[in-house]
Write a protein that holds these residues in place. Structure first.
Motif, PDB file in Angstrom:
ATOM      1  N   ASP A   1      -5.721  10.076 -17.620  1.00 16.96           N
ATOM      2  CA  ASP A   1      -4.992   9.396 -16.556  1.00 16.96           C
ATOM      3  C   ASP A   1      -5.699   8.118 -16.091  1.00 16.96           C
ATOM      4  OD1 ASP A   1      -2.832   9.689 -14.400  1.00 16.96           O
ATOM      5  OD2 ASP A   1      -4.654   9.496 -13.202  1.00 16.96           O
ATOM      6  N   ARG A   2      -4.916   7.058 -15.875  1.00 16.81           N
ATOM      7  CA  ARG A   2      -5.491   5.766 -15.502  1.00 16.81           C
ATOM      8  C   ARG A   2      -6.198   5.826 -14.145  1.00 16.81           C
ATOM      9  NH1 ARG A   2      -2.202   0.120 -15.543  1.00 16.81           N
ATOM     10  NH2 ARG A   2      -1.634   0.945 -17.567  1.00 16.81           N
ATOM     11  N   ALA A   3      -5.502   6.402 -13.150  1.00 16.24           N
ATOM     12  CA  ALA A   3      -6.104   6.456 -11.805  1.00 16.24           C
ATOM     13  C   ALA A   3      -7.399   7.257 -11.832  1.00 16.24           C
ATOM     14  CB  ALA A   3      -5.118   7.067 -10.825  1.00 16.24           C
TER      15      ALA A   3
ATOM     16  N   MET B   1     -10.188   5.307 -13.443  1.00 19.46           N
ATOM     17  CA  MET B   1     -10.720   4.314 -12.512  1.00 19.46           C
ATOM     18  C   MET B   1     -11.713   4.982 -11.549  1.00 19.46           C
ATOM     19  SD  MET B   1      -8.320   1.855 -10.273  1.00 19.46           S
ATOM     20  CE  MET B   1      -8.964   0.598  -9.211  1.00 19.46           C
ATOM     21  N   THR B   2     -11.323   6.132 -11.020  1.00 20.00           N
ATOM     22  CA  THR B   2     -12.196   6.867 -10.102  1.00 20.00           C
ATOM     23  C   THR B   2     -13.505   7.248 -10.776  1.00 20.00           C
ATOM     24  OG1 THR B   2     -10.285   7.760  -8.949  1.00 20.00           O
ATOM     25  CG2 THR B   2     -12.340   8.959  -8.686  1.00 20.00           C
ATOM     26  N   LEU B   3     -13.403   7.768 -11.999  1.00 19.28           N
ATOM     27  CA  LEU B   3     -14.612   8.198 -12.705  1.00 19.28           C
ATOM     28  C   LEU B   3     -15.546   7.011 -12.946  1.00 19.28           C
ATOM     29  CD1 LEU B   3     -16.145  10.467 -14.130  1.00 19.28           C
ATOM     30  CD2 LEU B   3     -14.837  10.005 -16.197  1.00 19.28           C
TER      31      LEU B   3
ATOM     32  N   GLU C   1     -15.711   4.222 -11.228  1.00 14.60           N
ATOM     33  CA  GLU C   1     -16.297   3.810  -9.937  1.00 14.60           C
ATOM     34  C   GLU C   1     -17.500   4.688  -9.599  1.00 14.60           C
ATOM     35  OE1 GLU C   1     -12.214   2.236  -7.728  1.00 14.60           O
ATOM     36  OE2 GLU C   1     -12.960   4.243  -7.359  1.00 14.60           O
ATOM     37  N   ASN C   2     -17.335   5.981  -9.833  1.00 17.66           N
ATOM     38  CA  ASN C   2     -18.439   6.901  -9.540  1.00 17.66           C
ATOM     39  C   ASN C   2     -19.622   6.643 -10.460  1.00 17.66           C
ATOM     40  OD1 ASN C   2     -16.905   7.972  -7.531  1.00 17.66           O
ATOM     41  ND2 ASN C   2     -16.321   9.807  -8.651  1.00 17.66           N
ATOM     42  N   TRP C   3     -19.327   6.397 -11.737  1.00 17.32           N
ATOM     43  CA  TRP C   3     -20.409   6.107 -12.680  1.00 17.32           C
ATOM     44  C   TRP C   3     -21.170   4.847 -12.277  1.00 17.32           C
ATOM     45  CZ3 TRP C   3     -17.616   7.095 -18.045  1.00 17.32           C
ATOM     46  CH2 TRP C   3     -17.648   8.484 -18.298  1.00 17.32           C
TER      47      TRP C   3
ATOM     48  N   GLU D   1      -5.222   4.663 -21.571  1.00 18.04           N
ATOM     49  CA  GLU D   1      -4.936   4.684 -20.135  1.00 18.04           C
ATOM     50  C   GLU D   1      -6.234   4.818 -19.322  1.00 18.04           C
ATOM     51  OE1 GLU D   1      -2.208   4.507 -17.940  1.00 18.04           O
ATOM     52  OE2 GLU D   1      -1.392   3.448 -19.642  1.00 18.04           O
TER      53      GLU D   1
ATOM     54  N   MET E   1     -10.432  -1.673 -14.859  1.00 16.11           N
ATOM     55  CA  MET E   1     -10.095  -2.116 -13.502  1.00 16.11           C
ATOM     56  C   MET E   1     -11.266  -1.882 -12.544  1.00 16.11           C
ATOM     57  SD  MET E   1      -6.136  -0.923 -13.379  1.00 16.11           S
ATOM     58  CE  MET E   1      -5.825  -1.873 -11.937  1.00 16.11           C
TER      59      MET E   1
ATOM     60  N   ASP F   1       0.638  -1.545 -23.159  1.00 17.92           N
ATOM     61  CA  ASP F   1      -0.220  -1.996 -22.055  1.00 17.92           C
ATOM     62  C   ASP F   1      -1.610  -2.348 -22.557  1.00 17.92           C
ATOM     63  OD1 ASP F   1       1.720  -1.583 -20.234  1.00 17.92           O
ATOM     64  OD2 ASP F   1       0.511  -0.334 -18.887  1.00 17.92           O
TER      65      ASP F   1
END
Lengths: 327, 332
Positions: A210-212, A215-217, A219-221, A237, A244, A265
């Motif tokens: 999943d894209r969202a 992105m979260t993972l 950011e955490n990394w 994705e 992002m 995409d």
């Protein structure tokens, strides 16, 4: 007042049922097809059991089948959606056998329940072609059409290794844990990493395709402060999500991001240079190949047991060619 | 109509004061979980040197704002002894619908926002109307909406994502004002409005009254049906808000977005002390519940815990947190 309330309720029910009917449109269509076909014996009827009409990639596979179907005379394909439910798929395959279709194209929901479906078809002497998802014992089916998941992981990682000159810290972004594609693609990645003593996996996590969540993972990394030279993702994705997050942090320049699937995409991201690598798994090719083999088998012709649709590496150099494919 | 309401209000007051005991336990609930959140934060700070930084803390709140906003709506629904399983699918429907009107140089920003919020509200009102008028269990109605909304999202887009969004639309999920990410600001505003709604208005009183004893509320003259429609409508509206933020954050309308978000939202509400039996729950508690989930997700990623173990640990932590909380309540 009371009449008015009933009217409102009636309208709502009407709307809901309208939504429901339009949602089920495809299924109804297919059942109509079967009834119209029972009269015409000379037509070849193929039952296509797909795991999930909602899945983007599988919708391209289905497009490939539909295009091939249109190009054929006297071939009709009945498409059914298992909604990712293996037991539902089993009953759909049983229905196909009952309807006496000439051959079945099966994209299994999971690889555990697939052998049972293949056995049922074999017992009833209905040719069955398994597409896209491979498992041990798939040779019991009439034929298999697909690409080897591990090759995608190998191809993706080889290109990343080349871009990093064989050294660096790798973060692996897994799809849903336990999916065949997740296991094999990551295995392919790691086989290449092992060959390079200066490369190592520093982070590994899942973002469930999943894209969202990708992105979260990411950011955490990024917050973890570890040095990351490349993010190797099981699909596009999640890779886009990672891009992002990296852009937000202003660190995209320092990190090579790689995906798999070459979705429309993702190709735009390759074109703009943000996604360095993706791997094209030929969805239409697999759909077309699956149907082609099924038709051959229905006619009683000999077919190859394993039919490999090759993966193709996509980078900025050849991306235009693939953008055209989706158009 | 206004005279009718004021009569109801008087009758309500006696009922509400008798439930002050509930209020005490609600406050205890809230602080019990706050303690667990602080303990988790201290634990993660010891284990990971990069955890306790402004950047990372903002990061956690921003990541949880989507689920947190949904959880606030779900909390109010659960207080009325209801449930809303449709949030994740409504997010997807809102996502693709809003994205379709958010391409650059087409419509002004207000159009995709209005469409997203309107659609969220509509799904909620449909849920509420069927639940209250047709007397069908909320679990079933919202399960139906969960399936239908996902189907509609896929139908609109043919299963494919909707990209190419305008910069002004992207600002909602990606921008910052005075260093604070916009999603956090929206989360805060939604939390504040919901807090006021639930604690300072008649609406809030009736919500707790319905959850405490629906029959009694009805006899006391509360228009239970109408308030249920409000409650589900509000939950739907907040799913709309969440859907717009998510879409903007990932720069694309995704028909497959929001899968399982309803369960994360319900988990946040329950961790935050909302009782599935109804009548008990608070916005503050739910926000803390959402933050506990966020801290866990973030901390486990920072520590590079294997994805398999992450799932097990999350399950254990959720169960243990609620267990400690329920023990504490029993003692009090």
């Amino acid at each position: 007042m009371k009449v008015q309330k009933r009217l409102i309720l009636f309208i709502i029910l009407l709307l809901l049922s309208a939504a429901f009917i339009s949602g089920c449109g495809e299924k109804q269509e297919s059942s109509q097809q079967t009834s119209s076909q029972s009269g015409e014996k000379d037509k070849i009827v193929i039952g296509a059991a797909l795991p999930d009409f909602d899945d983007k990639w599988l919708s391209y596979l289905q497009d490939g089948m539909k295009e091939y179907e249109k190009a054929q005379k006297d071939v009709e394909v009945i498409y059914v959606d298992a909604m990712n439910d293996a037991s539902k798929q089993l009953s759909q395959v049983e229905n196909f056998i009952q309807q006496k279709v000439d051959a079945i194209v099966l994209v299994p929901v999971d690889t555990v329940s697939a052998p049972e479906m293949v056995n049922k078809a074999n017992e009833a002497n209905v040719p069955i072609v398994v597409v896209n998802r491979q498992y041990e014992g798939v040779e019991n089916a009439t034929a298999y059409v697909g690409s080897e998941s591990i090759k995608a992981g190998l191809m993706q990682m080889e290109e990343v290794a080349k871009l990093l000159n064989g050294k660096g810290n790798i973060a692996i972004m897994n799809g849903q844990m336990g999916h065949e594609a997740q296991i094999k693609r990551t295995e392919g990645n790691k086989q290449i990493i092992e060959k390079h003593p200066d490369m190592k996996v520093v982070l590994e996590g899942t973002a469930e395709w999943d894209r969202a969540k990708g992105m979260t993972l990411m950011e955490n990394w990024l917050q973890s402060g570890k040095k990351i030279d490349a993010v190797v993702s099981n699909n596009d994705e999640m890779a886009i999500g990672a891009i992002m997050a990296l852009e937000d942090a202003g660190k995209l320049e320092d990190v090579v991001v790689a995906g798999i699937d070459a979705t429309p995409d993702a190709l735009e991201y390759v074109k703009s240079g943000k996604l360095k690598v993706t791997v094209f798994q030929n969805a239409k090719g697999q759909g077309q190949g699956g149907l082609e083999i099924a038709i051959k088998a229905a006619k009683g012709e000999n077919v190859e047991k394993f039919n490999w649709i090759p993966y193709e590496l996509v980078t900025k150099d050849n991306v235009e060619e693939y953008i055209k494919k989706w158009q | 109509m206004s005279s009718q309401v004021s009569v109801v209000d008087k009758r309500e007051k006696s009922k509400v004061s008798s439930s002050s005991k509930e209020k005490v336990s609600r406050i205890l609930n809230r602080y019990g979980m706050l303690f667990i959140l602080i303990a988790l934060i201290i634990l993660m700070s010891i284990l990971s040197p990069t955890f306790f930084t402004t950047g990372n803390l903002l990061n956690i709140v921003r990541q949880m704002s989507v689920v947190g906003i949904v959880a606030i709506g779900v909390t109010i629904v659960i207080i009325t002894t209801g449930i809303d399983l449709s949030s994740g699918s409504v997010i997807a429907l809102v996502s693709v619908a809003a994205a379709s009107f958010a391409h650059p140089d087409t419509y002004p920003l207000i159009v995709p926002i209005a469409i997203g919020l309107g659609l969220g509200l509509l799904t909620g009102v449909i849920n509420g109307t069927i639940i209250s008028k047709a007397k069908i269990a909320p679990f079933i109605v919202t399960l139906g909406m969960m399936t239908a909304a996902r189907g509609a999202a896929l139908l609109i887009t043919d299963g494919r994502p909707v990209g190419n969004l305008s910069d002004s639309f992207k600002f909602i999920g990606q921008g910052s004002v005075l260093g604070i990410p916009v999603p956090i600001i929206i989360f805060g505003v939604v939390g504040l409005i919901s807090y006021i709604l639930l604690n300072k208005t008649k609406f809030g009183k009736y919500v707790y009254a319905i959850g405490g004893n629906e029959q009694a509320a009805m006899i006391a003259g509360v228009n239970v049906d109408r308030y249920k429609i409000f409650v589900y409508g509000y939950a739907g509206l907040l799913s709309g808000v969440a859907g717009i933020i998510l879409t903007s954050r990932i720069s694309s309308g995704q028909p497959t977005a929001g899968v399982m978000y309803e369960l994360d939202a319900i988990a946040a509400a329950v961790i935050g002390g909302t009782s599935l039996a109804g009548g008990i729950g608070a916005i503050g508690g739910t926000i803390i519940g959402a933050l506990i989930i966020g801290v866990m997700n973030n901390g486990l990623d920072l520590l590079n815990v294997s994805p398999y173990w992450q799932q097990i640990l999350k399950g254990v932590i959720i169960t243990v947190a609620v267990f400690i909380d329920s023990r504490k309540n029993r003692k009090s």
